[in-house]
Each structure stands twice: as C-alpha cells, then as structure tokens.
Design a protein around this motif. Structure first.
Motif, PDB file in Angstrom:
ATOM      1  N   ALA A   8      33.872  40.427  82.853  1.00 29.11           N
ATOM      2  CA  ALA A   8      34.852  41.052  82.726  1.00 29.11           C
ATOM      3  C   ALA A   8      35.370  41.111  80.732  1.00 29.11           C
ATOM      4  O   ALA A   8      35.564  39.422  80.657  1.00 29.11           O
ATOM      5  CB  ALA A   8      36.619  40.547  83.809  1.00 29.11           C
ATOM      6  N   MET A   9      34.907  41.416  80.425  1.00 31.27           N
ATOM      7  CA  MET A   9      35.057  41.608  78.968  1.00 31.27           C
ATOM      8  C   MET A   9      36.628  42.126  78.291  1.00 31.27           C
ATOM      9  O   MET A   9      36.214  43.356  78.375  1.00 31.27           O
ATOM     10  CB  MET A   9      33.965  41.932  77.807  1.00 31.27           C
ATOM     11  CG  MET A   9      33.903  41.963  76.601  1.00 31.27           C
ATOM     12  SD  MET A   9      33.686  39.824  76.476  1.00 31.27           S
ATOM     13  CE  MET A   9      31.861  39.521  76.254  1.00 31.27           C
ATOM     14  N   TRP A  10      36.810  41.041  77.948  1.00 32.90           N
ATOM     15  CA  TRP A  10      38.443  41.478  77.856  1.00 32.90           C
ATOM     16  C   TRP A  10      38.642  42.141  75.489  1.00 32.90           C
ATOM     17  O   TRP A  10      38.579  40.485  75.286  1.00 32.90           O
ATOM     18  CB  TRP A  10      39.467  40.492  78.032  1.00 32.90           C
ATOM     19  CG  TRP A  10      40.101  40.611  79.534  1.00 32.90           C
ATOM     20  CD1 TRP A  10      39.369  39.571  80.088  1.00 32.90           C
ATOM     21  CD2 TRP A  10      40.807  41.567  80.498  1.00 32.90           C
ATOM     22  NE1 TRP A  10      39.149  39.923  82.003  1.00 32.90           N
ATOM     23  CE2 TRP A  10      40.028  40.680  81.682  1.00 32.90           C
ATOM     24  CE3 TRP A  10      40.998  43.060  80.009  1.00 32.90           C
ATOM     25  CZ2 TRP A  10      40.592  42.253  82.445  1.00 32.90           C
ATOM     26  CZ3 TRP A  10      41.732  43.535  81.083  1.00 32.90           C
ATOM     27  CH2 TRP A  10      41.485  42.781  82.483  1.00 32.90           C
ATOM     28  N   PHE A 106      36.258  36.720  76.169  1.00 33.61           N
ATOM     29  CA  PHE A 106      37.396  37.504  75.227  1.00 33.61           C
ATOM     30  C   PHE A 106      36.217  38.506  74.221  1.00 33.61           C
ATOM     31  O   PHE A 106      36.000  37.110  73.105  1.00 33.61           O
ATOM     32  CB  PHE A 106      38.351  36.248  74.660  1.00 33.61           C
ATOM     33  CG  PHE A 106      39.646  36.784  76.285  1.00 33.61           C
ATOM     34  CD1 PHE A 106      40.355  37.211  76.477  1.00 33.61           C
ATOM     35  CD2 PHE A 106      38.915  35.434  77.577  1.00 33.61           C
ATOM     36  CE1 PHE A 106      41.274  36.943  77.874  1.00 33.61           C
ATOM     37  CE2 PHE A 106      39.605  35.007  78.364  1.00 33.61           C
ATOM     38  CZ  PHE A 106      40.488  36.105  78.712  1.00 33.61           C
ATOM     39  N   LEU A 107      36.361  38.887  73.268  1.00 35.33           N
ATOM     40  CA  LEU A 107      36.503  39.855  72.259  1.00 35.33           C
ATOM     41  C   LEU A 107      36.839  39.425  71.313  1.00 35.33           C
ATOM     42  O   LEU A 107      38.317  40.833  71.847  1.00 35.33           O
ATOM     43  CB  LEU A 107      34.642  41.066  72.458  1.00 35.33           C
ATOM     44  CG  LEU A 107      34.084  41.764  71.685  1.00 35.33           C
ATOM     45  CD1 LEU A 107      33.859  41.140  70.554  1.00 35.33           C
ATOM     46  CD2 LEU A 107      34.086  43.269  71.734  1.00 35.33           C
ATOM     47  N   ILE A 108      36.897  39.479  70.317  1.00 34.20           N
ATOM     48  CA  ILE A 108      38.618  39.242  68.727  1.00 34.20           C
ATOM     49  C   ILE A 108      37.988  39.658  67.972  1.00 34.20           C
ATOM     50  O   ILE A 108      36.693  40.026  68.200  1.00 34.20           O
ATOM     51  CB  ILE A 108      38.332  38.353  68.766  1.00 34.20           C
ATOM     52  CG1 ILE A 108      37.789  37.248  68.491  1.00 34.20           C
ATOM     53  CG2 ILE A 108      39.495  37.482  70.250  1.00 34.20           C
ATOM     54  CD1 ILE A 108      38.309  36.026  67.701  1.00 34.20           C
ATOM     55  N   ARG A 109      38.604  40.397  66.548  1.00 33.94           N
ATOM     56  CA  ARG A 109      37.974  41.195  65.639  1.00 33.94           C
ATOM     57  C   ARG A 109      39.422  41.361  65.218  1.00 33.94           C
ATOM     58  O   ARG A 109      40.351  40.983  65.338  1.00 33.94           O
ATOM     59  CB  ARG A 109      37.639  42.117  65.980  1.00 33.94           C
ATOM     60  CG  ARG A 109      37.182  43.277  64.688  1.00 33.94           C
ATOM     61  CD  ARG A 109      36.998  44.493  65.065  1.00 33.94           C
ATOM     62  NE  ARG A 109      36.563  45.152  63.711  1.00 33.94           N
ATOM     63  CZ  ARG A 109      35.988  46.593  63.164  1.00 33.94           C
ATOM     64  NH1 ARG A 109      36.267  47.120  63.861  1.00 33.94           N
ATOM     65  NH2 ARG A 109      35.566  46.736  62.305  1.00 33.94           N
ATOM     66  N   ASP A 110      38.975  40.404  63.555  1.00 37.38           N
ATOM     67  CA  ASP A 110      40.210  40.749  62.143  1.00 37.38           C
ATOM     68  C   ASP A 110      41.426  41.610  62.609  1.00 37.38           C
ATOM     69  O   ASP A 110      40.674  42.699  62.737  1.00 37.38           O
ATOM     70  CB  ASP A 110      39.946  40.830  61.040  1.00 37.38           C
ATOM     71  CG  ASP A 110      41.376  39.779  60.461  1.00 37.38           C
ATOM     72  OD1 ASP A 110      40.913  41.099  59.284  1.00 37.38           O
ATOM     73  OD2 ASP A 110      41.097  38.872  60.250  1.00 37.38           O
ATOM     74  N   GLN A 135      45.980  39.985  74.514  1.00 32.91           N
ATOM     75  CA  GLN A 135      44.960  39.614  74.423  1.00 32.91           C
ATOM     76  C   GLN A 135      45.356  37.753  74.944  1.00 32.91           C
ATOM     77  O   GLN A 135      44.491  36.881  75.748  1.00 32.91           O
ATOM     78  CB  GLN A 135      44.021  39.772  73.419  1.00 32.91           C
ATOM     79  CG  GLN A 135      42.689  39.102  73.580  1.00 32.91           C
ATOM     80  CD  GLN A 135      41.710  39.949  72.327  1.00 32.91           C
ATOM     81  OE1 GLN A 135      41.940  39.620  71.155  1.00 32.91           O
ATOM     82  NE2 GLN A 135      40.424  39.798  72.821  1.00 32.91           N
ATOM     83  N   ARG A 136      45.842  37.704  74.230  1.00 26.23           N
ATOM     84  CA  ARG A 136      46.147  36.126  74.131  1.00 26.23           C
ATOM     85  C   ARG A 136      47.115  35.595  75.637  1.00 26.23           C
ATOM     86  O   ARG A 136      46.538  34.600  75.834  1.00 26.23           O
ATOM     87  CB  ARG A 136      47.478  35.857  72.885  1.00 26.23           C
ATOM     88  CG  ARG A 136      47.393  34.006  72.660  1.00 26.23           C
ATOM     89  CD  ARG A 136      48.806  34.549  71.176  1.00 26.23           C
ATOM     90  NE  ARG A 136      48.588  32.504  71.460  1.00 26.23           N
ATOM     91  CZ  ARG A 136      49.754  32.354  70.319  1.00 26.23           C
ATOM     92  NH1 ARG A 136      50.136  33.255  69.410  1.00 26.23           N
ATOM     93  NH2 ARG A 136      49.991  30.821  70.169  1.00 26.23           N
ATOM     94  N   VAL A 152      34.943  32.451  73.835  1.00 30.86           N
ATOM     95  CA  VAL A 152      35.662  33.796  72.852  1.00 30.86           C
ATOM     96  C   VAL A 152      34.776  33.839  71.722  1.00 30.86           C
ATOM     97  O   VAL A 152      33.734  32.938  71.371  1.00 30.86           O
ATOM     98  CB  VAL A 152      37.235  33.700  72.158  1.00 30.86           C
ATOM     99  CG1 VAL A 152      37.508  34.290  71.508  1.00 30.86           C
ATOM    100  CG2 VAL A 152      37.997  32.623  73.588  1.00 30.86           C
ATOM    101  N   VAL A 153      34.223  35.031  72.128  1.00 30.53           N
ATOM    102  CA  VAL A 153      32.831  36.036  70.808  1.00 30.53           C
ATOM    103  C   VAL A 153      33.860  36.349  69.738  1.00 30.53           C
ATOM    104  O   VAL A 153      35.084  37.592  70.028  1.00 30.53           O
ATOM    105  CB  VAL A 153      32.221  36.099  70.701  1.00 30.53           C
ATOM    106  CG1 VAL A 153      31.016  35.641  71.787  1.00 30.53           C
ATOM    107  CG2 VAL A 153      32.671  37.220  71.620  1.00 30.53           C
TER     108      VAL A 153
END
Length: 243
Positions: A8-10, A106-110, A135-136, A152-153
């Motif tokens: 599960a990629m969030w 978890f996939l994050i972005r600025d 997400q947090r 996390v990426v």
C-alpha cells in the motif's frame, strides 16, 4: 489473507504516484490498483472533483467492501500487488485494520511542487486536499504499530536517481529490484482509474521518470505559498526517514 505481497503506497495528489504505479506494473510480476478508495471518499464528503459521477459509478462506495478486497485474492494471481492510495481518501471512520495486513510505504513530495501542479487542476485548494496532514498521521500510526519507521521515498530522489531509489525501496519491501521498473510504454492502461482523462495527461506521455516533473524552485502566489508553508512541517517530518 491470500498469499502474495501487498504494497500500500500512500501519497498525496501530484506526487508522481501514477508514474510509480507504472513503474511497478512494468515489472511484469505485479498487479496494480489505482486509488481504490476514491469513490468512497467522494461519496462520503460530497466534494466536487473532475469526473466525480464517473468515479463513484466505477468503484464501491463502501469502504468496508474496499478494505476486504484489498486483503483478498491478488488480481491475476500475481506474487506482488501494488496498491496506489491517496492519504486523503482514508477518511476518519473508514476501516483501517486492513492496513496491518499489507506493507505500507509512503511517497512524499515537496509541498511547493505539489501545489504548483495541483492548482492547475482545481481552482480551489485546501490543506486537506493535499493529504500532507493525513499522510503524517498514517505514517505515525504505522510506525507505532511496527516499532520502526516504514519505508519513505521522496519524489525528487526517485526522479534524480530512479535506479538507486527504487532499489532501496524494493529492498525495504522485501522484493527483488527489477530494471524493468525504469521504463514503460507510452499511453493509457486498463488499470488506470476512470478519472485518468482529467489527471493523467503527463504520465500518459511518459516512458519513464522524467526530471521535468520535479521543479527545483517553484514560485507560488501568496495564497498557495501559505498552504505550502502549512504543509511543510508534515513533509519534513517524513523526509527525515527517506531511504
């Protein structure tokens, strides 16, 4: 739970999340599912999104039904199932126990880059629309259960060095990295959600992770910059755990 590795990629919207789904589908051994809670989210909130009626007609609006499916048989009987999720879709009151039966990442972005992209799709944007707070909260819930940070990426790291970042992600998920994850054929997919015509123009033109998707410097109008500033602490709280 039926055998198979479920991931599960969030992420929030405009996080190269669809490109990541393309990447995993390109492996050949992986089934993919595109935002399975989207219809339930739209139905419960009443929020107006592009192709709202089509989305609601295309999926179950019952989050319990969706949750049961996500830990049921893997589509096509494949050994890996990549589930692309938007953190904002998992509303308070929706079933969450199923998350303990999948591998959560978890996939994050600025935030500034997210807002620059998202604002081109919807005129009115709120912090809740971006998924950073949610997400947090989900990350902290998973970390507490595991006793360690889940993978996390950062989208910027994936675009800057996809092979290295994807290899680290695969290792953290307990699967073998495949070079086929770096490229895919141009165009749409049967696995894309019915909302693809409103959101996926860029990824449908892509054949891999492209540097132009991540802007190093983004200048936002003041209202959007204020949203980016609100989101920033939530992004930074996860960024320290990046692979």
């Amino acid at each position: 739970m039926t055998a198979g590795i479920r991931i599960a990629m969030w992420s929030g919207p405009r996080n190269i999340s669809t490109a990541m789904m393309r990447s995993f589908e390109a492996r050949g051994d992986t089934a993919v599912t595109d935002e399975p809670l989207y219809a339930a989210y739209l139905h419960r909130t009443g929020i107006d999104h592009p192709l709202r009626d089509e989305v609601i007609a295309s999926q179950s609006i019952d989050p319990r039904v969706v949750a049961a499916a996500l830990v049921g048989p893997v589509p096509g009987g494949k050994p890996i199932w990549y589930q692309k999720h938007m953190t904002l879709h998992l509303l308070d009151g929706f079933e969450r126990e199923w998350m303990a039966r999948v591998l959560n990442a978890f996939l994050i972005r600025d935030p500034s880059a997210v807002l620059a992209s998202y604002a081109s799709k919807r005129a009115h944007v709120t912090l809740a629309d971006l998924g950073f707070v949610q997400q947090r909260e989900l990350f902290e819930r998973v970390a507490e259960r595991l006793g360690a940070a889940p993978p996390v990426v950062d989208a910027a790291d994936i675009v800057a060095n996809p092979a290295r970042t994807l290899e680290r992600l695969c290792r953290a998920l307990g699967i073998v990295y495949a070079e086929s994850m770096l490229a895919w054929p141009r165009g749409s997919r049967p696995t894309d959600g019915v909302w693809a015509p409103a959101w996926y123009q860029s990824v449908e033109r892509s054949t891999g992770f492209e540097a132009r998707e991540i802007k190093s410097t983004v200048v936002l109008p003041p209202p959007l910059q204020r949203l980016a500033d609100e989101a920033q602490p939530h992004y930074e709280a996860l960024k320290v755990y990046c692979l």
